[in-house]
Every structure is written in structure tokens, then in C-alpha cells.
Design a protein around this motif. Structure first.
Motif, short mmCIF file in Angstrom:
data_model
loop_
_atom_site.label_atom_id
_atom_site.label_comp_id
_atom_site.label_asym_id
_atom_site.label_seq_id
_atom_site.Cartn_x
_atom_site.Cartn_y
_atom_site.Cartn_z
N UNK A 1 36.18 51.08 39.73
CA UNK A 1 37.33 50.21 40.02
C UNK A 1 36.92 48.74 39.99
N UNK A 2 35.80 48.43 40.64
CA UNK A 2 35.32 47.04 40.68
C UNK A 2 34.97 46.56 39.28
N UNK A 3 34.33 47.42 38.51
CA UNK A 3 33.97 47.11 37.13
C UNK A 3 35.22 46.77 36.30
N UNK A 4 36.27 47.56 36.47
CA UNK A 4 37.52 47.30 35.74
C UNK A 4 38.15 45.98 36.18
N UNK A 5 38.08 45.66 37.48
CA UNK A 5 38.61 44.38 37.96
C UNK A 5 37.82 43.22 37.36
N UNK A 6 36.50 43.35 37.28
CA UNK A 6 35.66 42.31 36.68
C UNK A 6 35.97 42.13 35.20
N UNK A 7 36.29 43.22 34.51
CA UNK A 7 36.69 43.12 33.10
C UNK A 7 37.99 42.34 32.95
N UNK A 8 38.97 42.64 33.82
CA UNK A 8 40.24 41.91 33.78
C UNK A 8 40.00 40.43 34.06
N UNK A 9 39.21 40.13 35.05
CA UNK A 9 38.91 38.73 35.37
C UNK A 9 38.27 38.03 34.18
N UNK A 10 37.38 38.70 33.47
CA UNK A 10 36.74 38.10 32.30
C UNK A 10 37.79 37.78 31.23
N UNK A 11 38.67 38.74 30.96
CA UNK A 11 39.69 38.51 29.93
C UNK A 11 40.60 37.34 30.29
N UNK A 12 40.99 37.26 31.57
CA UNK A 12 41.90 36.18 31.99
C UNK A 12 41.16 34.85 32.07
N UNK A 13 40.05 34.78 32.78
CA UNK A 13 39.36 33.51 33.01
C UNK A 13 38.68 32.95 31.76
N UNK B 1 25.72 33.43 29.89
CA UNK B 1 25.25 34.43 28.93
C UNK B 1 25.50 35.83 29.50
N UNK B 2 25.24 36.02 30.79
CA UNK B 2 25.47 37.34 31.40
C UNK B 2 26.94 37.73 31.34
N UNK B 3 27.86 36.76 31.58
CA UNK B 3 29.28 37.06 31.48
C UNK B 3 29.63 37.55 30.08
N UNK B 4 29.09 36.88 29.08
CA UNK B 4 29.38 37.24 27.69
C UNK B 4 28.81 38.62 27.36
N UNK C 1 28.08 41.19 29.31
CA UNK C 1 28.73 42.29 30.02
C UNK C 1 30.25 42.27 29.89
N UNK C 2 30.80 41.17 29.39
CA UNK C 2 32.25 40.96 29.32
C UNK C 2 32.90 41.20 30.69
N UNK C 3 32.30 40.56 31.70
CA UNK C 3 32.77 40.67 33.08
C UNK C 3 32.66 39.31 33.76
N UNK C 4 33.56 39.04 34.68
CA UNK C 4 33.44 37.91 35.59
C UNK C 4 32.87 38.48 36.88
N UNK C 5 31.68 38.04 37.27
CA UNK C 5 31.05 38.57 38.47
C UNK C 5 30.14 37.52 39.08
N UNK C 6 29.86 37.69 40.36
CA UNK C 6 28.88 36.87 41.04
C UNK C 6 28.25 37.68 42.17
N UNK C 7 27.37 37.04 42.92
CA UNK C 7 26.62 37.76 43.95
C UNK C 7 27.49 38.21 45.12
N UNK C 8 28.70 37.70 45.26
CA UNK C 8 29.58 38.10 46.35
C UNK C 8 30.33 39.41 46.10
N UNK C 9 30.52 39.79 44.86
CA UNK C 9 31.34 40.97 44.54
C UNK C 9 30.98 42.22 45.34
N UNK C 10 29.70 42.55 45.52
CA UNK C 10 29.38 43.77 46.28
C UNK C 10 29.79 43.71 47.75
#
Length: 189
Positions: free
Chosen positions: A61-73, A83-86, A88-97
């Protein structure tokens, strides 16, 4: 979304806000602070027509949310990805967990992880005791806000797919946030 009140008696909660959590064991022992398994068992999703809103239940679920955030942001709004965002095609940071992730699904879009159309990231003060800070602290001086001894909720990483930016989706998100606020007795957003 329906969150029932905690059955476990909370003692010395005020002391907890003054004394930081020193270990994961301490956090687990004080399960009134955060017991995701218990709250997610009590959690009932809210529905409106073909839409459903609920907290993420697992890493998929979290992975799918990060994918949506990447597409939108990054794809739609043209933010500058790392480079990591590109890769993995995800928007993520150290707070997500350390956050709860609120998700809106459109059940007409197919399998659940492909049907996420909206998300909000929620982090409460207890989880900042493990991570170290709210995201806002890296951008602003919020020491006066943090001096309050009540529960604080930071809302962030909010996004909705461009085809779904309408009143019903926002109502679902805020109905769920309201239930979350009431369950945790949040005093400051």
C-alpha cells in the motif's frame, strides 16, 4: 472510517511527552502510543460509490502511494527528482516508515494497488520520538508549537491524481482525517 476508543488505560501519558522514547522496546511497551496492528483491526474504511478510503495496511500500500506521489509531484508538477526517485519512480524520504498513509481507492480501476487515486501522509508526535523530528522542523522553527504537551499531527505529501481532483475525493480524505484526529485526540494540526 470508524475508529473506536482505546480500551487500554493510558497512564502517565503527559510524562511520555516530556521523556523521549529511548528504544523500540520502550515504544512497544507503551502500546497506547502506537499500536498499528490494533488500530488497523478496529479501522473500518469509509466508502462513497466506487471509492474507499483507509490507512495503508502493508508495504505494498505504501509503495503504491509513493508511486502516485511520484507521478503527481515529479511527472505532472515537474518537481526536481533525485536519482533515487527516478530509479524507483517513487516519492519517498526517511519519514515514510514512521507515518500512517491515508489512501483513496477507485475500485473501478482494477487491482487494489493500481487503483490508488489519492493519499495523505500523517505523522504523530510519538513517531517523531523515534525518527527525531517532524518534516516541518527541517523547514521552519516550530519550537513554540512543540512546547505544547498535547498530541500533534503533521499532514503532508498530500496528492490526488489529476483525474480525481474533485469534492467527493477531498471529502473522503478529510472524513478519514477527522476520524483519525478524534481517535488520537489530536490538539494541533
Amino acid at each position: 472510517m470508524c475508529l473506536g476508543p482505546s480500551k487500554k488505560k493510558i497512564t502517565n501519558k503527559k510524562d511520555w511527552f516530556i521523556k523521549p522514547v529511548s528504544s523500540i522496546k520502550n515504544l512497544i511497551e507503551n502500546s497506547y502510543i502506537l499500536d498499528r496492528r490494533r488500530i488497523k483491526k478496529k479501522l473500518k474504511s469509509a466508502r462513497f460509490k466506487n471509492f474507499e478510503v483507509r490507512l495503508a495496511k502493508n508495504f505494498r500500500d505504501i509503495d503504491a502511494a509513493q508511486n502516485l506521489r511520484y507521478r503527481v509531484f515529479y511527472e505532472e508538477l515537474k518537481a526536481k527528482p533525485t536519482i533515487k526517485n527516478i530509479l524507483y519512480e517513487k516519492d519517498f524520504d526517511e519519514l515514510d516508515p514512521f507515518c500512517d498513509h491515508l489512501l483513496v481507492f477507485d475500485h473501478t480501476k482494477g487491482p487494489q494497488h493500481k487503483s490508488i487515486v489519492g493519499t495523505y501522509r500523517l505523522i504523530r508526535r510519538p513517531m517523531t520520538q523515534i525518527h527525531g523530528k517532524f518534516y516541518t522542523e527541517s523547514e521552519f522553527n516550530i519550537k513554540k508549537i512543540l512546547s505544547n504537551h498535547g498530541e500533534i499531527l503533521e499532514l503532508g505529501r498530500s496528492c490526488v491524481h489529476q483525474d480525481y481532483r474533485n469534492k467527493p475525493i477531498m471529502k473522503l480524505l478529510w472524513k478519514a482525517i477527522t476520524a483519525y484526529i478524534m481517535h488520537y485526540k489530536i490538539l494541533i494540526l
